[in-house]
Scaffold this motif. Structure first.
Motif, short mmCIF file in Angstrom:
data_model
loop_
_atom_site.label_atom_id
_atom_site.label_comp_id
_atom_site.label_asym_id
_atom_site.label_seq_id
_atom_site.Cartn_x
_atom_site.Cartn_y
_atom_site.Cartn_z
N LEU A 57 -60.10 31.58 9.25
CA LEU A 57 -59.37 30.90 10.25
C LEU A 57 -59.44 29.55 10.01
CD1 LEU A 57 -60.68 32.90 13.51
CD2 LEU A 57 -58.07 32.62 12.66
N LYS A 58 -60.66 28.98 9.51
CA LYS A 58 -60.80 27.59 9.31
C LYS A 58 -59.60 26.92 8.49
CE LYS A 58 -63.66 23.86 7.66
NZ LYS A 58 -63.12 23.14 6.98
N ASP A 59 -59.52 27.86 7.24
CA ASP A 59 -58.45 27.42 6.38
C ASP A 59 -56.95 27.43 7.06
OD1 ASP A 59 -60.34 27.26 4.37
OD2 ASP A 59 -60.27 29.63 3.74
N PHE A 60 -56.92 28.60 7.79
CA PHE A 60 -55.72 28.82 8.63
C PHE A 60 -55.15 27.46 9.23
CE2 PHE A 60 -52.67 29.74 11.85
CZ PHE A 60 -51.67 30.60 11.17
N ASN A 92 -49.33 45.48 6.32
CA ASN A 92 -50.45 45.39 5.65
C ASN A 92 -51.51 44.89 7.08
OD1 ASN A 92 -52.66 44.84 4.19
ND2 ASN A 92 -51.97 42.73 3.50
N ILE A 93 -51.14 44.42 8.17
CA ILE A 93 -51.99 43.86 9.16
C ILE A 93 -51.64 44.87 10.35
CG2 ILE A 93 -52.00 41.40 8.39
CD1 ILE A 93 -50.12 40.98 10.62
N LYS A 108 -57.14 37.35 7.06
CA LYS A 108 -57.96 38.63 6.03
C LYS A 108 -57.01 39.12 5.17
CE LYS A 108 -61.44 39.85 9.14
NZ LYS A 108 -62.19 40.86 10.12
N ALA A 109 -55.60 39.47 5.54
CA ALA A 109 -54.77 39.71 4.51
C ALA A 109 -54.38 38.93 3.36
CB ALA A 109 -53.35 40.23 5.29
#
Length: 82
Positions: free
Chosen positions: A72-75, A36-37, A66-67
């Motif tokens: 990025l903040k959520d990550f 997917n990435i 994105k996948a």
């Protein structure tokens, strides 16, 4: 590549743990997510193994986000990083 400092090793391992957590919570296997990435499956597998020193780049982490439909903040907004 130069030797990583202890805090860099900690961050790398936290990123690996977060990646595995997201993938498992989404019930995705490594092969499916790596396709997917658009990352080689072997490289992807190394990203989750704590005994392998190679980790994903920030660009790869962004593709992973994105996948999963997160930022990025959520990550990085996870107890893993506390």
């Amino acid at each position: 590549m130069g030797k990583l400092r202890p805090e860099d090793i900690l961050l790398r391992d936290q990123i690996k743990k977060r990646l595995k957590e997201l993938r498992e919570n989404a019930s995705q296997n490594k092969s499916g997510l790596s396709n997917n990435i658009e990352v080689d499956r072997q490289n992807f597998q190394a990203w989750e193994k704590l005994d392998i020193t190679r980790g994903p780049s920030i660009y790869s982490v962004n593709r992973i986000c994105k996948a999963f439909g997160i930022t990025l903040k959520d990550f990085f907004d996870s107890d893993i990083f506390k």
